[in-house]
Design an enzyme around this catalytic site. Sequence first.
Site: not given
Length: 301
Positions: A138-139, A142, A213
């Site tokens: 997920h990070e 970004h 997100e």
Amino acid sequence: MHRHYNGLKTVLLLGGMWVVLLAIGWAIAGATRNSAFIMIFAVVGLLGTAYSYWNSDKLAIRSMRAVPVTPQQAPAMYRIVHELSQAAGQPMPRLFIAPTMSPNAFATGRNPEHAAVCCTEGILQLLDERELRGVLGHELMHVYNRDILTSSVAAAVAGIITSAAQMLQFAAIFGGGRGNDNRGGNPLVGLLLALLAPLAATVIQLAISRTREYDADEDGSKLTGDPLALASALRKIEGGASQFPMDPEDQKVVNTSHLMIANPFRGGAVTGLFRTHPATADRIARLENMARAGGGNPAGR
């Protein structure tokens, strides 16, 4: 489908922030009979955005008092990030650990070549390796999706709107009714705009954060091939953050909180339009639907 919708939504929300800023500029120009203020705010906005974007990694890491780590100090974290970055065809980011038991993680950096990923001590202790993989995927997304640029622009414009609104409030009170020249407009309109504009900017900024997100959840799960791992991690992080919340009085932490994978503060008093993150239950439901649909392509496993 979700990705295209969220991308369009982000563009429209950023456009909405600029509309609010232009409306304030128009009102100030009318109240002061001087259009130079519009150019001043535009220049300050561009400089503020550039500084925030260029130094985003340093500012965020410093705010969390994070320290760099080696493969020997955090072997699982290092191995997972190395595998996922290779699978994505991207450079390896720098890794940091923040000395707090509050479980969370964030990524920052103006591009993949200048990226940093930070985990708290709490999240490394709370999650198993499969869940940690979901969080790190997920990070990384970004960074790969250039979300730092989006959030930097949104934060800078929101800050300028707040400052401009304060100036507009002053101009509406002291400069709106001079003489018989009505070109300055109704000072009550200026006051109303000065009060509502910062609120509107904050709502839009938070909506952008929530949208990004959702995208990182989806894209990160595709990178790892395991949406349920991230769903399980989010469930644990929410519980851990309630038990070990970060300090809402620490302004540096507050300024970094929108980068984190989950709300780092205790409780659910803030809801709806004023959430920094989507509701955890909604994120988990989306990830579970993605898993049922067979979403995700296993990477580096």
